[in-house]
Write a protein that holds these residues in place. Structure first.
Motif, PDB file in Angstrom:
ATOM      1  N   LEU A 142      12.077  14.093  50.546  1.00  0.00           N
ATOM      2  CA  LEU A 142      11.005  13.693  49.460  1.00  0.00           C
ATOM      3  C   LEU A 142       9.514  13.574  50.066  1.00  0.00           C
ATOM      4  O   LEU A 142       8.497  14.281  49.193  1.00  0.00           O
ATOM      5  CB  LEU A 142      11.529  12.263  49.081  1.00  0.00           C
ATOM      6  CG  LEU A 142      10.637  11.667  48.004  1.00  0.00           C
ATOM      7  CD1 LEU A 142      10.616  12.473  46.725  1.00  0.00           C
ATOM      8  CD2 LEU A 142      10.809  10.245  47.558  1.00  0.00           C
ATOM      9  N   GLU A 143       9.383  13.091  51.349  1.00  0.00           N
ATOM     10  CA  GLU A 143       8.081  13.163  51.728  1.00  0.00           C
ATOM     11  C   GLU A 143       7.704  14.562  51.997  1.00  0.00           C
ATOM     12  O   GLU A 143       6.285  14.934  51.796  1.00  0.00           O
ATOM     13  CB  GLU A 143       7.864  12.377  53.203  1.00  0.00           C
ATOM     14  CG  GLU A 143       7.852  10.843  52.800  1.00  0.00           C
ATOM     15  CD  GLU A 143       7.917  10.195  54.325  1.00  0.00           C
ATOM     16  OE1 GLU A 143       7.429   9.178  54.460  1.00  0.00           O
ATOM     17  OE2 GLU A 143       8.978  10.544  55.177  1.00  0.00           O
ATOM     18  N   GLU A 149       1.483  21.148  53.078  1.00  0.00           N
ATOM     19  CA  GLU A 149       1.988  22.044  54.142  1.00  0.00           C
ATOM     20  C   GLU A 149       3.396  22.912  53.398  1.00  0.00           C
ATOM     21  O   GLU A 149       3.690  23.836  53.995  1.00  0.00           O
ATOM     22  CB  GLU A 149       2.291  21.416  55.302  1.00  0.00           C
ATOM     23  CG  GLU A 149       0.969  21.106  55.970  1.00  0.00           C
ATOM     24  CD  GLU A 149       0.478  19.829  55.587  1.00  0.00           C
ATOM     25  OE1 GLU A 149      -0.627  19.463  55.981  1.00  0.00           O
ATOM     26  OE2 GLU A 149       1.281  19.034  54.788  1.00  0.00           O
ATOM     27  N   ASN A 150       4.024  22.159  52.611  1.00  0.00           N
ATOM     28  CA  ASN A 150       5.250  22.640  52.007  1.00  0.00           C
ATOM     29  C   ASN A 150       5.138  23.888  51.034  1.00  0.00           C
ATOM     30  O   ASN A 150       5.944  24.310  50.897  1.00  0.00           O
ATOM     31  CB  ASN A 150       5.977  21.677  51.217  1.00  0.00           C
ATOM     32  CG  ASN A 150       7.462  21.887  51.094  1.00  0.00           C
ATOM     33  OD1 ASN A 150       8.126  21.903  52.175  1.00  0.00           O
ATOM     34  ND2 ASN A 150       7.934  21.942  49.953  1.00  0.00           N
ATOM     35  N   ALA A 151       3.950  24.326  50.837  1.00  0.00           N
ATOM     36  CA  ALA A 151       3.505  25.405  50.420  1.00  0.00           C
ATOM     37  C   ALA A 151       4.016  26.632  50.973  1.00  0.00           C
ATOM     38  O   ALA A 151       4.314  27.847  50.181  1.00  0.00           O
ATOM     39  CB  ALA A 151       1.904  25.504  49.764  1.00  0.00           C
ATOM     40  N   PRO A 166       2.062   6.862  46.439  1.00  0.00           N
ATOM     41  CA  PRO A 166       2.484   5.957  47.559  1.00  0.00           C
ATOM     42  C   PRO A 166       3.891   5.868  47.324  1.00  0.00           C
ATOM     43  O   PRO A 166       4.288   5.504  46.384  1.00  0.00           O
ATOM     44  CB  PRO A 166       1.469   4.892  47.310  1.00  0.00           C
ATOM     45  CG  PRO A 166       0.210   5.323  46.347  1.00  0.00           C
ATOM     46  CD  PRO A 166       1.010   6.503  45.396  1.00  0.00           C
ATOM     47  N   LEU A 167       4.557   5.658  48.867  1.00  0.00           N
ATOM     48  CA  LEU A 167       5.941   5.357  48.680  1.00  0.00           C
ATOM     49  C   LEU A 167       6.001   4.032  49.290  1.00  0.00           C
ATOM     50  O   LEU A 167       5.123   3.603  49.936  1.00  0.00           O
ATOM     51  CB  LEU A 167       6.653   6.387  49.615  1.00  0.00           C
ATOM     52  CG  LEU A 167       6.598   7.838  49.460  1.00  0.00           C
ATOM     53  CD1 LEU A 167       7.271   8.627  50.382  1.00  0.00           C
ATOM     54  CD2 LEU A 167       7.080   8.114  47.876  1.00  0.00           C
ATOM     55  N   TYR A 168       7.040   3.419  48.822  1.00  0.00           N
ATOM     56  CA  TYR A 168       7.402   1.902  49.009  1.00  0.00           C
ATOM     57  C   TYR A 168       9.005   1.884  49.375  1.00  0.00           C
ATOM     58  O   TYR A 168       9.739   2.513  48.527  1.00  0.00           O
ATOM     59  CB  TYR A 168       7.179   0.833  48.141  1.00  0.00           C
ATOM     60  CG  TYR A 168       5.799   0.733  47.580  1.00  0.00           C
ATOM     61  CD1 TYR A 168       4.912  -0.121  48.233  1.00  0.00           C
ATOM     62  CD2 TYR A 168       5.122   1.766  46.833  1.00  0.00           C
ATOM     63  CE1 TYR A 168       3.352  -0.099  47.746  1.00  0.00           C
ATOM     64  CE2 TYR A 168       3.887   1.892  46.371  1.00  0.00           C
ATOM     65  CZ  TYR A 168       3.025   0.759  47.194  1.00  0.00           C
ATOM     66  OH  TYR A 168       1.442   0.568  46.370  1.00  0.00           O
ATOM     67  N   ILE A 169       9.168   1.229  50.436  1.00  0.00           N
ATOM     68  CA  ILE A 169      10.663   1.036  50.753  1.00  0.00           C
ATOM     69  C   ILE A 169      11.180  -0.290  50.075  1.00  0.00           C
ATOM     70  O   ILE A 169      10.439  -1.418  50.406  1.00  0.00           O
ATOM     71  CB  ILE A 169      10.933   1.088  52.127  1.00  0.00           C
ATOM     72  CG1 ILE A 169      10.565   2.525  52.638  1.00  0.00           C
ATOM     73  CG2 ILE A 169      12.416   0.961  52.511  1.00  0.00           C
ATOM     74  CD1 ILE A 169      11.170   3.504  52.288  1.00  0.00           C
ATOM     75  N   LEU A 170      12.253  -0.477  49.389  1.00  0.00           N
ATOM     76  CA  LEU A 170      12.870  -1.538  48.744  1.00  0.00           C
ATOM     77  C   LEU A 170      14.087  -2.130  49.846  1.00  0.00           C
ATOM     78  O   LEU A 170      14.738  -1.247  50.313  1.00  0.00           O
ATOM     79  CB  LEU A 170      13.333  -1.322  47.570  1.00  0.00           C
ATOM     80  CG  LEU A 170      12.146  -1.508  46.261  1.00  0.00           C
ATOM     81  CD1 LEU A 170      11.247  -0.450  46.420  1.00  0.00           C
ATOM     82  CD2 LEU A 170      12.829  -1.268  44.919  1.00  0.00           C
TER      83      LEU A 170
END
Length: 342
Positions: A142-143, A149-151, A166-170
């Motif tokens: 996912l990141e 750069e994934n282009a 923004p990513l958050y871990i639950l």
């Protein structure tokens, strides 16, 4: 993130009250979000759940879009998307699209539980258990999809590349605390229902935290149940809807949110059942004055950077009133802290 201030936010499941349609529930969710924006809330998160008649937030990303379209500054996001239910590519495309439509306002909180029963989890994704065990690897995918750069990759989420989400871990146990610390991501603990491992999880997260591009120090978010009314007695009566809902979870008889009743001896006994008492340990129920002391004590114990309030009340007006009172409590505590610092 505001300096030296404990932020306050909302976690919602778009609960369907008895006698209401799903459409009314969604309109009520918007009313809550708009009231939250007026009262200084930081974010409004929706939780992904499935196969539950009293929960309306199953198509989480669609509901996020509806709320974001009809608010202006409030951050809207997931608390969370249950990543093992989905292809990371699809989630990147959905949230990349949302963040392009509503820049700097979309959050992506991620969990590894199914948010449903075993049979439904299998219906959602036949290899769910494998995906759940591969949660760290799925998170990496996912990141990657969000990186510019994934282009150069053969597989791309083009609408997500370079988009700020923004990513958050639950977490509801200690497992995700290790992962959030290793990744240097914010950590949101579900202490509104999973109370047993709260302090162990926070200790692990803080001690193992590694600075990252997004965070230079740990950022802790903690869930709390909040029911605030004019008097302690009125709040206790409103809490009977929550008690019946929790009882339904334990007995397997899930139902729509029931109207409140007077607190009686039977419901008091239910509250004292060891499992239910433990589950509702961080439930702050009472007048504004009563709840303020409870919140103050919880913040002292956890040193949380942000509280996420869950307000399971039958009537929309009572719910908005409770959320407004909670916002006022957080503002007062911030002012008191500032006065002491000065």
């Amino acid at each position: 993130m505001k300096k030296n201030q404990t932020l306050y936010s909302i976690l919602d499941l778009a609960l369907v009250s008895q006698g209401q349609t799903t459409q009314q529930t969604y309109h009520n969710a918007l009313k809550i979000a708009q009231a939250a924006e007026d009262n200084g809330y930081e974010r409004y998160w929706l939780a992904e759940h499935h196969n539950a008649p009293n929960i309306g937030s199953s198509a989480t990303s669609i509901l996020i879009g509806y709320l974001a379209e009809n608010t202006n500054t409030l951050r809207i996001g997931s608390g969370g998307i249950m990543l093992p239910n989905h292809s990371p590519l699809i989630i990147a495309e959905q949230f990349g699209t949302l963040a392009s439509l509503y820049p700097n306002r979309i959050d992506l909180g991620l969990g590894r539980a199914p948010g449903t029963d075993r049979e439904t989890a299998q219906a959602i994704r036949s290899d769910f258990m494998q995906a759940a065990h591969s949660f760290p690897a799925e998170l990496e995918k996912l990141e990657t999809y969000f990186k510019k750069e994934n282009a150069r990759s053969k597989v791309r989420a083009t609408v997500a590349e370079g988009v700020d989400v923004p990513l958050y871990i639950l977490g509801s146990s200690t497992d995700s605390a290790h992962l959030a610390a290793a990744k240097g991501l914010p950590y949101a603990f579900a202490s509104h229902f999973a109370t047993t491992h709260l302090f162990d999880a926070l200790k692990i997260y803080r001690e193992e935290f590694k600075p990252s591009e997004v965070l230079d120090k740990p950022y802790v978010m903690a869930g709390v149940n909040v029911i605030i009314a004019d008097t302690d007695e009125e709040a206790q009566a409103l809490s009977t809807s929550l008690i019946k809902m929790i009882l339904g979870i334990f007995t397997g008889k899930r139902d729509f949110v029931q109207p409140p009743v007077e607190m009686d001896d039977d419901l008091q006994q239910v509250m004292q059942h060891p499992q239910i008492h433990q589950m509702l340990k961080y439930s702050f129920i009472g007048s504004k004055e009563t709840v303020k002391e409870q919140v103050k004590d919880f913040l002292k114990q956890t040193n949380a950077d942000e509280l996420i309030a869950v307000c399971n009340i039958y009537d929309i007006n009572d719910k908005i009133k409770s959320y407004t009172s909670f916002a006022n409590i957080m503002k007062e505590l911030a002012a008191e802290k500032e006065a002491v610092a000065a």
